[in-house]
Design a protein around this motif. Sequence first.
Motif, PDB file in Angstrom:
ATOM      1  N   VAL A  31       0.865  -1.164   0.084  1.00 54.89           N
ATOM      2  CA  VAL A  31      -0.036   0.080   0.208  1.00 54.89           C
ATOM      3  C   VAL A  31       0.844   1.246   0.059  1.00 54.89           C
ATOM      4  CG1 VAL A  31      -1.528   1.265   1.317  1.00 54.89           C
ATOM      5  CG2 VAL A  31      -1.972  -1.007   1.212  1.00 54.89           C
ATOM      6  N   ILE A  32       1.923   1.221   0.841  1.00 53.14           N
ATOM      7  CA  ILE A  32       3.030   2.422   0.874  1.00 53.14           C
ATOM      8  C   ILE A  32       3.574   2.432  -0.423  1.00 53.14           C
ATOM      9  CG2 ILE A  32       4.991   3.147   1.865  1.00 53.14           C
ATOM     10  CD1 ILE A  32       4.241   1.906   4.602  1.00 53.14           C
ATOM     11  N   GLU A  33       3.708   1.378  -1.247  1.00 53.83           N
ATOM     12  CA  GLU A  33       4.577   1.573  -2.494  1.00 53.83           C
ATOM     13  C   GLU A  33       3.651   2.164  -3.449  1.00 53.83           C
ATOM     14  OE1 GLU A  33       7.645   1.068  -3.368  1.00 53.83           O
ATOM     15  OE2 GLU A  33       7.945   0.828  -1.263  1.00 53.83           O
ATOM     16  N   ARG A  34       2.227   1.629  -3.585  1.00 53.10           N
ATOM     17  CA  ARG A  34       1.192   2.466  -4.283  1.00 53.10           C
ATOM     18  C   ARG A  34       1.111   3.904  -4.214  1.00 53.10           C
ATOM     19  NH1 ARG A  34      -4.153  -0.279  -4.766  1.00 53.10           N
ATOM     20  NH2 ARG A  34      -4.551   1.174  -6.345  1.00 53.10           N
ATOM     21  N   ALA A  35       0.971   4.299  -2.828  1.00 58.15           N
ATOM     22  CA  ALA A  35       0.805   5.704  -2.557  1.00 58.15           C
ATOM     23  C   ALA A  35       2.013   6.590  -3.076  1.00 58.15           C
ATOM     24  CB  ALA A  35       0.503   5.948  -0.927  1.00 58.15           C
TER      25      ALA A  35
ATOM     26  N   ILE B 174      -4.706   7.798   0.803  1.00 57.27           N
ATOM     27  CA  ILE B 174      -4.184   8.464  -0.417  1.00 57.27           C
ATOM     28  C   ILE B 174      -4.707   7.708  -1.619  1.00 57.27           C
ATOM     29  CG2 ILE B 174      -2.242   8.878  -1.901  1.00 57.27           C
ATOM     30  CD1 ILE B 174      -0.714   9.757   0.675  1.00 57.27           C
ATOM     31  N   ILE B 175      -4.536   6.411  -1.304  1.00 56.12           N
ATOM     32  CA  ILE B 175      -5.028   5.400  -2.548  1.00 56.12           C
ATOM     33  C   ILE B 175      -6.747   5.808  -2.578  1.00 56.12           C
ATOM     34  CG2 ILE B 175      -5.380   3.024  -3.276  1.00 56.12           C
ATOM     35  CD1 ILE B 175      -2.558   2.455  -1.852  1.00 56.12           C
ATOM     36  N   GLU B 176      -7.335   5.707  -1.665  1.00 47.94           N
ATOM     37  CA  GLU B 176      -8.738   5.950  -1.740  1.00 47.94           C
ATOM     38  C   GLU B 176      -9.221   7.385  -2.310  1.00 47.94           C
ATOM     39  OE1 GLU B 176     -11.431   3.837  -0.972  1.00 47.94           O
ATOM     40  OE2 GLU B 176      -9.756   2.153  -0.800  1.00 47.94           O
ATOM     41  N   ALA B 177      -8.506   8.276  -1.729  1.00 50.23           N
ATOM     42  CA  ALA B 177      -8.744   9.656  -2.323  1.00 50.23           C
ATOM     43  C   ALA B 177      -8.509   9.566  -3.967  1.00 50.23           C
ATOM     44  CB  ALA B 177      -7.847  10.807  -1.722  1.00 50.23           C
TER      45      ALA B 177
END
Length: 187
Positions: free
Chosen positions: A138-142, A179-182
Amino acid sequence: MIVDNDLERTKPLKQSLLDTGYEVVAHLKDTVNLDSACCEFRPDIVIIDTDSPSRDTLENICVMTMHDPRPIMMFTHDDDKEQMKLATKAGVCAYVVGSIPNERLRPVIDAAVARFEEFKDLRDALNEANTKLSERKVIERAKGLIMKQRNVDEDEAYILLRNMAMQRHIRIGKLSEQIIEAAKLLL
């Protein structure tokens, strides 16, 4: 807690447990309600005495182990290696063929509890590692979103992410999820 449908067979085991200093908090005739009985009585250890573990017994042990894991000992007369494998896979910590003398009961129970604790520690460590791996993804995607949005390199994106998390007093993984949800809402 003892599980056995044969009261005559259970009497010596129950007496051995009492003589060894244990308290028997419940006696079930079968494993059908094993999960709910464990939730209700909260035994330190479950002892199942059976001629041979049935498929239903093993399934009920699996259910109990998923919801409310605790050490399980099985006394049986079935020395089939496949049954032993199935029982331990279901969650049985000690598979004892035949009966054991009173003086050996406590060490066998202690060994079952130690095996259970070791397995629990391994399961907890695996869950923690899986959680960290998921959080890392998740951190890498953000970071990737920040890199694209702010036109920065990976190190700068991580620093921005870390600083935002510290300012908001939340974990970096939680901020990354936000951040990903936004980003999903905007796209």
